[in-house]
Design a protein around this motif. Structure first.
Motif, short mmCIF file in Angstrom:
data_model
loop_
_atom_site.label_atom_id
_atom_site.label_comp_id
_atom_site.label_asym_id
_atom_site.label_seq_id
_atom_site.Cartn_x
_atom_site.Cartn_y
_atom_site.Cartn_z
N GLU A 3 0.84 -1.18 0.00
CA GLU A 3 0.00 0.00 0.00
C GLU A 3 0.88 1.24 0.00
N THR A 4 0.48 2.24 -0.79
CA THR A 4 1.28 3.46 -0.87
C THR A 4 0.92 4.37 0.30
N GLN A 5 1.73 4.33 1.33
CA GLN A 5 1.51 5.17 2.50
C GLN A 5 2.36 6.43 2.47
N VAL A 6 3.29 6.48 1.52
CA VAL A 6 4.09 7.68 1.28
C VAL A 6 4.16 7.89 -0.22
N THR A 7 3.70 9.03 -0.69
CA THR A 7 3.72 9.32 -2.12
C THR A 7 5.00 10.07 -2.49
N TYR A 8 5.35 9.97 -3.77
CA TYR A 8 6.57 10.64 -4.25
C TYR A 8 6.29 11.23 -5.63
N GLU A 9 6.72 12.48 -5.80
CA GLU A 9 6.61 13.15 -7.10
C GLU A 9 7.81 14.05 -7.28
N LEU A 10 8.38 14.05 -8.47
CA LEU A 10 9.50 14.93 -8.79
C LEU A 10 8.98 16.07 -9.64
N ASP A 11 9.09 17.29 -9.13
CA ASP A 11 8.65 18.49 -9.83
C ASP A 11 9.87 19.34 -10.13
N GLY A 12 10.47 19.15 -11.31
CA GLY A 12 11.71 19.84 -11.62
C GLY A 12 12.80 19.39 -10.68
N ILE A 28 2.16 7.58 12.13
CA ILE A 28 3.40 6.99 11.63
C ILE A 28 3.60 5.61 12.24
N ASN A 29 3.69 4.60 11.38
CA ASN A 29 4.04 3.25 11.82
C ASN A 29 5.30 2.80 11.09
N GLU A 30 5.71 1.56 11.28
CA GLU A 30 6.96 1.10 10.69
C GLU A 30 6.87 1.02 9.16
N GLU A 31 5.69 0.76 8.63
CA GLU A 31 5.55 0.74 7.17
C GLU A 31 5.73 2.14 6.60
N VAL A 32 5.17 3.15 7.27
CA VAL A 32 5.37 4.53 6.84
C VAL A 32 6.86 4.88 6.88
N ILE A 33 7.53 4.48 7.95
CA ILE A 33 8.96 4.78 8.08
C ILE A 33 9.75 4.12 6.96
N ALA A 34 9.42 2.87 6.62
CA ALA A 34 10.14 2.16 5.55
C ALA A 34 9.93 2.86 4.22
N GLN A 35 8.70 3.27 3.93
CA GLN A 35 8.43 3.94 2.67
C GLN A 35 9.01 5.35 2.65
N LEU A 36 9.01 6.00 3.80
CA LEU A 36 9.61 7.33 3.90
C LEU A 36 11.12 7.25 3.64
N PRO A 79 13.21 -7.59 18.03
CA PRO A 79 14.35 -8.13 17.26
C PRO A 79 15.37 -8.79 18.18
N LYS A 80 16.10 -9.74 17.64
CA LYS A 80 17.09 -10.45 18.45
C LYS A 80 18.28 -9.56 18.80
N LYS A 81 18.58 -8.61 17.93
CA LYS A 81 19.71 -7.71 18.15
C LYS A 81 19.22 -6.27 18.17
N ARG A 82 19.88 -5.48 19.00
CA ARG A 82 19.55 -4.05 19.05
C ARG A 82 20.10 -3.36 17.80
N ARG A 83 19.28 -2.57 17.20
CA ARG A 83 19.70 -1.78 16.05
C ARG A 83 19.31 -0.33 16.28
N ARG A 84 19.83 0.53 15.45
CA ARG A 84 19.47 1.93 15.57
C ARG A 84 17.97 2.09 15.37
N HIS A 85 17.37 2.98 16.15
CA HIS A 85 15.93 3.25 16.04
C HIS A 85 15.61 3.67 14.60
N SER A 86 14.61 3.03 14.01
CA SER A 86 14.29 3.30 12.60
C SER A 86 13.91 4.76 12.38
N TRP A 87 13.20 5.36 13.33
CA TRP A 87 12.83 6.78 13.18
C TRP A 87 14.07 7.66 13.20
N HIS A 88 15.00 7.35 14.12
CA HIS A 88 16.24 8.14 14.19
C HIS A 88 16.98 8.08 12.86
#
Length: 260
Positions: A3-12, A28-36, A79-88
């Protein structure tokens, strides 16, 4: 991605990135973050400046509380391992990436939505904006970089008041507290943001990068270290475009533009 939760358009030279969950007030959820993340990386490759805005009636009401509840009640497997916060990670791609970003704000700019907005370098809001940090009333705490970014914009006193009391700032109050620099009539934020972004896109890319990457780092340093980093920057090799623009000004072909 289903699902397109973040749109993208190039204007010039300007990339337009839109949060697209209007039925959820662009929570904002994790899918929004991934698409962002994908959209911001694409903008860094294709554009000279980006605009971030929200579809529907709001910029963003912040964290998707249903997803937060799932984590809080153990329904989401950690997750099994700590990773950097996706939002950060993603918000830093905006704040300290290869191009500047302008945020166009309307309606709710709350919690994580405010954290996202303050990752942008210039913020435009219309008169429908309101700003809030309701974490204190939700039993949670800011987690998308707000302790750093929002506090540096409004200061501790204002941020603590917003979090402790649940106070909402109006558009005018948001401008007074430097959350937004430009205030427009209702419905005018996106057009103004696009106008500003198009102007920024005309700058020398190297200078834009120094403004968005070097300047905030100097703010983190001591007086002497800040001056040293500025000195090092001023002695770095300049692009041919810089020399051409300086020559044009010296020759009288470029003029300072007076404020409107």
């Amino acid at each position: 991605m289903s699902e397109t939760q973040v749109t993208y358009e190039l204007d010039g030279a300007v990339a337009l990135i839109g949060l697209n969950r209007p039925e959820k007030r662009n929570a904002i959820n994790e899918e929004v973050i991934a698409q962002l993340r994908d959209a911001v990386n694409r903008a860094g490759d294709e554009a000279m400046c980006g605009v971030i805005y929200g579809h529907g009636g709001n910029f963003s009401a912040g964290l998707d509380l249903r997803e937060a509840l799932s984590r809080a009640t153990g329904q989401t497997v950690p997750p099994k391992k700590r990773r950097r916060h996706s939002w950060h990670e993603v918000f830093d791609l905006i704040a300290r990436g290869p191009i500047p970003f302008v945020a166009a704000l309307h309606g709710a700019v709350v919690g994580g939505g405010l954290e996202l907005a303050t990752a942008a370098h210039v913020r435009v809001g219309d008169n429908s904006c309101f700003f809030g940090l309701p974490e204190g009333q939700r039993g949670i705490f800011v987690g998308g970089g707000g302790t750093v970014r929002i506090q540096r914009v409004v200061g501790y006193t204002v941020m603590a008041d917003m979090m402790l009391t649940g106070r909402l700032l109006t558009a005018e109050e948001g401008q007074r507290e430097h959350i937004i620099t430009y205030l427009t009539p209702i419905g005018g934020a996106l057009d103004k943001a696009r106008e500003i972004a198009a102007k920024i896109a005309q700058n020398v890319p190297d200078t834009n990068w120094r403004i968005t990457n070097l300047l905030p780092r100097v703010n983190d340093l001591s007086h002497e270290d800040g001056l040293f980093l500025e000195y090092m920057s001023s002695n770095m090799m300049r692009s041919p475009e810089t020399a051409a623009r300086l020559q044009s000004f010296v020759d009288g072909n470029a003029k300072l533009v007076k404020p409107e």
